[in-house]
Motif scaffolding. Sequence first.
Motif, PDB file in Angstrom:
ATOM      1  N   GLU A  61      47.565  33.158  54.007  1.00 19.92           N
ATOM      2  CA  GLU A  61      48.157  34.491  53.960  1.00 19.92           C
ATOM      3  C   GLU A  61      49.489  34.587  54.677  1.00 19.92           C
ATOM      4  O   GLU A  61      50.315  35.443  54.353  1.00 19.92           O
ATOM      5  CB  GLU A  61      47.180  35.519  54.540  1.00 19.92           C
ATOM      6  CG  GLU A  61      47.596  36.949  54.270  1.00 19.92           C
ATOM      7  CD  GLU A  61      46.600  37.978  54.752  1.00 19.92           C
ATOM      8  OE1 GLU A  61      46.956  39.171  54.796  1.00 19.92           O
ATOM      9  OE2 GLU A  61      45.460  37.604  55.087  1.00 19.92           O
ATOM     10  N   ALA A  62      49.750  33.715  55.647  1.00 22.14           N
ATOM     11  CA  ALA A  62      51.037  33.737  56.348  1.00 22.14           C
ATOM     12  C   ALA A  62      52.197  33.379  55.428  1.00 22.14           C
ATOM     13  O   ALA A  62      53.348  33.713  55.708  1.00 22.14           O
ATOM     14  CB  ALA A  62      51.008  32.780  57.537  1.00 22.14           C
ATOM     15  N   ALA A  63      51.903  32.686  54.331  1.00 22.48           N
ATOM     16  CA  ALA A  63      52.935  32.193  53.421  1.00 22.48           C
ATOM     17  C   ALA A  63      53.149  33.141  52.249  1.00 22.48           C
ATOM     18  O   ALA A  63      52.253  33.895  51.863  1.00 22.48           O
ATOM     19  CB  ALA A  63      52.547  30.819  52.899  1.00 22.48           C
ATOM     20  N   CYS A  64      54.333  33.073  51.676  1.00 21.33           N
ATOM     21  CA  CYS A  64      54.636  33.786  50.433  1.00 21.33           C
ATOM     22  C   CYS A  64      55.040  32.757  49.389  1.00 21.33           C
ATOM     23  O   CYS A  64      56.182  32.290  49.363  1.00 21.33           O
ATOM     24  CB  CYS A  64      55.755  34.800  50.649  1.00 21.33           C
ATOM     25  SG  CYS A  64      56.201  35.715  49.150  1.00 21.33           S
ATOM     26  N   THR A  65      54.096  32.389  48.534  1.00 22.72           N
ATOM     27  CA  THR A  65      54.347  31.406  47.469  1.00 22.72           C
ATOM     28  C   THR A  65      54.832  32.081  46.190  1.00 22.72           C
ATOM     29  O   THR A  65      55.283  31.402  45.275  1.00 22.72           O
ATOM     30  CB  THR A  65      53.057  30.645  47.127  1.00 22.72           C
ATOM     31  OG1 THR A  65      52.072  31.602  46.677  1.00 22.72           O
ATOM     32  CG2 THR A  65      52.516  29.886  48.320  1.00 22.72           C
ATOM     33  N   GLY A  66      54.692  33.394  46.108  1.00 19.09           N
ATOM     34  CA  GLY A  66      55.002  34.117  44.884  1.00 19.09           C
ATOM     35  C   GLY A  66      53.803  34.274  43.975  1.00 19.09           C
ATOM     36  O   GLY A  66      53.886  34.953  42.951  1.00 19.09           O
ATOM     37  N   ILE A  67      52.670  33.686  44.334  1.00 18.93           N
ATOM     38  CA  ILE A  67      51.488  33.760  43.471  1.00 18.93           C
ATOM     39  C   ILE A  67      50.955  35.189  43.377  1.00 18.93           C
ATOM     40  O   ILE A  67      50.560  35.647  42.303  1.00 18.93           O
ATOM     41  CB  ILE A  67      50.393  32.791  43.969  1.00 18.93           C
ATOM     42  CG1 ILE A  67      50.767  31.352  43.591  1.00 18.93           C
ATOM     43  CG2 ILE A  67      49.025  33.156  43.406  1.00 18.93           C
ATOM     44  CD1 ILE A  67      49.837  30.282  44.137  1.00 18.93           C
ATOM     45  N   HIS A  68      50.937  35.912  44.489  1.00 19.90           N
ATOM     46  CA  HIS A  68      50.302  37.227  44.497  1.00 19.90           C
ATOM     47  C   HIS A  68      51.211  38.351  44.019  1.00 19.90           C
ATOM     48  O   HIS A  68      50.728  39.460  43.769  1.00 19.90           O
ATOM     49  CB  HIS A  68      49.804  37.554  45.906  1.00 19.90           C
ATOM     50  CG  HIS A  68      48.809  36.565  46.430  1.00 19.90           C
ATOM     51  ND1 HIS A  68      47.678  36.207  45.738  1.00 19.90           N
ATOM     52  CD2 HIS A  68      48.792  35.834  47.581  1.00 19.90           C
ATOM     53  CE1 HIS A  68      46.990  35.317  46.435  1.00 19.90           C
ATOM     54  NE2 HIS A  68      47.657  35.071  47.548  1.00 19.90           N
ATOM     55  N   GLY A  69      52.504  38.086  43.904  1.00 16.51           N
ATOM     56  CA  GLY A  69      53.407  39.122  43.437  1.00 16.51           C
ATOM     57  C   GLY A  69      53.438  40.310  44.368  1.00 16.51           C
ATOM     58  O   GLY A  69      53.485  40.170  45.581  1.00 16.51           O
ATOM     59  N   ALA A  70      53.380  41.518  43.789  1.00 11.32           N
ATOM     60  CA  ALA A  70      53.449  42.738  44.585  1.00 11.32           C
ATOM     61  C   ALA A  70      52.077  43.253  44.994  1.00 11.32           C
ATOM     62  O   ALA A  70      51.977  44.208  45.762  1.00 11.32           O
ATOM     63  CB  ALA A  70      54.183  43.825  43.797  1.00 11.32           C
ATOM     64  N   ASN A  71      51.024  42.623  44.482  1.00 13.78           N
ATOM     65  CA  ASN A  71      49.667  43.071  44.810  1.00 13.78           C
ATOM     66  C   ASN A  71      48.684  41.971  44.434  1.00 13.78           C
ATOM     67  O   ASN A  71      48.604  41.587  43.278  1.00 13.78           O
ATOM     68  CB  ASN A  71      49.321  44.359  44.049  1.00 13.78           C
ATOM     69  CG  ASN A  71      48.057  45.012  44.556  1.00 13.78           C
ATOM     70  OD1 ASN A  71      47.713  44.906  45.729  1.00 13.78           O
ATOM     71  ND2 ASN A  71      47.354  45.680  43.666  1.00 13.78           N
ATOM     72  N   ARG A  72      47.928  41.468  45.411  1.00 16.76           N
ATOM     73  CA  ARG A  72      47.019  40.343  45.157  1.00 16.76           C
ATOM     74  C   ARG A  72      45.820  40.768  44.317  1.00 16.76           C
ATOM     75  O   ARG A  72      45.177  41.772  44.593  1.00 16.76           O
ATOM     76  CB  ARG A  72      46.523  39.755  46.480  1.00 16.76           C
ATOM     77  CG  ARG A  72      45.467  38.669  46.304  1.00 16.76           C
ATOM     78  CD  ARG A  72      45.068  38.053  47.612  1.00 16.76           C
ATOM     79  NE  ARG A  72      44.408  38.976  48.519  1.00 16.76           N
ATOM     80  CZ  ARG A  72      43.103  39.278  48.467  1.00 16.76           C
ATOM     81  NH1 ARG A  72      42.333  38.775  47.522  1.00 16.76           N
ATOM     82  NH2 ARG A  72      42.583  40.119  49.351  1.00 16.76           N
ATOM     83  N   LEU A  73      45.514  39.976  43.309  1.00 20.00           N
ATOM     84  CA  LEU A  73      44.296  40.162  42.528  1.00 20.00           C
ATOM     85  C   LEU A  73      43.093  39.799  43.381  1.00 20.00           C
ATOM     86  O   LEU A  73      43.104  38.796  44.112  1.00 20.00           O
ATOM     87  CB  LEU A  73      44.340  39.290  41.274  1.00 20.00           C
ATOM     88  CG  LEU A  73      43.135  39.364  40.326  1.00 20.00           C
ATOM     89  CD1 LEU A  73      43.029  40.745  39.686  1.00 20.00           C
ATOM     90  CD2 LEU A  73      43.244  38.290  39.244  1.00 20.00           C
TER      91      LEU A  73
END
Length: 527
Positions: A355-367
């Motif tokens: 969760e500390a990272a931003c990979t771009g997978i979750h976009g603007a709201n995590r599924l």
Amino acid sequence: MKQYDVIIIGSGIAALQLANKLTKDLNVMILTKENLTKGNSYLAQGGVAAAVAPGDDPYLHYLDTMEAGAHHNNAKAVLEMTKKAPELINGLWQSGCRFDEDENGNLLLGMEGAHSEKRIVHSGGDETGRHMVEFLISDLASNITVEQSTFVYDLILNQEKSRCIGVKAKLPDGSNEIYLAPHVVLATGGCGQIFSFTSNAETASGDGIALAYRAGVELADMEFVQFHPTLLYVDGKTRGLISEAVRGEGALLVTEDGKQIMAGIHPLKDLAPRHIVSQTIYDYSRRGIQIYLDISYIEDFSSRFPTISKLCTQHGIDMEKGLIPVVPGSHFIMGGIKTDLQGRTSIPGLYAIGEAACTGIHGANRLASNSLLEGMFVGGNLADWINSQRADKETGNNLPVHVKTFFAGKLPVPDMLKQTMMDRAGIVRTKEQLTLQAEWLAQFNHDKWLDADLDHLSPAQLTSLFMYITATLVTQSALERTESRGGHYREDFPYEDNANWMKKQIIHQQKNRKDGKHEFNQTALAT
């Protein structure tokens, strides 16, 4: 001073997956500020999303992830993860991590909000995180050392400030220690504790994000905070998470007189994306109307959800009535330390996963239930990358000579910071309230803390500082994004602005070499 090949800061799913996948010839140190099971991963109830059902497909999982993320996601990264998900689940299952099965030995699959298929793999009903963490801990090899109650408070860069070579940490006895390694991994979790209502463990205070920002590492998308719709709410306080899987099994959100609040709000009703459900509940709450989860539609609730049943009973909820009082609270941050799919940050030698990272997978709201999956996916990718490297170890002779400034300024009282963040930078935001919060935060000298020597601070003071830095980043980022998207809802800009805002906000900490002043600077880059 201690030397290792890999230092991992944190002990959640991403950290443990990485540690277990590293080759046994590497000398690995796990540093965790409390004990191994005190993080968000251990608390995860719902499960892990994976397209393992005969009628499901990774591409459908990809489409659901993109839709939940308001198409702010890195599409290529999402597809890579959803394709890998069945392999990751089957690998754990076959190696001995037990998931719930039917009478024929097939995986039992649950449904959660914004998923188009039943694809939530779970364990112990609603104890998935605990079972997975305990399994991965039991699998740790002898090349891995664990030091608990060890608070990492600073990153060490080389002389040129071009590479991370280690960390400073505060030991249980209050003394400070230096740990060196060519590979330093931030797996510290999220920052839910900067808000008064949260599902997060007490350890989730934004430590890794603040550490990275102080070191000049790029961050991204800090405005996107997901608020989980259903936290147990008793006597004016949140008491724990009520998993989205409860609604997946048929529970409905209702007022005290039985009105179903999601009817007519979204086609998926109670299983709409989390930000829509959270905003709907919040609208009722600020009008003084308590919302409940009606669980009377679920057979054998206590056996399907033993952890939730125990939590409710402990706090005086009469389960026979079938109504659980709920309120939204901070749950997950989609932004964080900007990385690629190997966990590499903008500074060589420093990595971030989970969760500390931003990979771009979750976009603007995590599924729902993509968090444990992403942790396993990127943690495994980073292990593969480190295993392929053989970096020379830095030595103490190359430690930086830069002396940081002694600063003994005051810090915000944590409870006040949490309440003001919830009120002004929480579920519903406006320019007026965000500006008010930014001005309140500014009085604590954010710039001076960024280059301050922290050796003299206690763990409690360090936690307050990291919460303060992270709260400032969230507030400033929320001010910058003048639209609503995913977990970021601006009441004064209530619609998505696809013409101007289909891009990430990359946060740079710029240091003026002349006077040492730090500035908050955001550059919008197209994804």
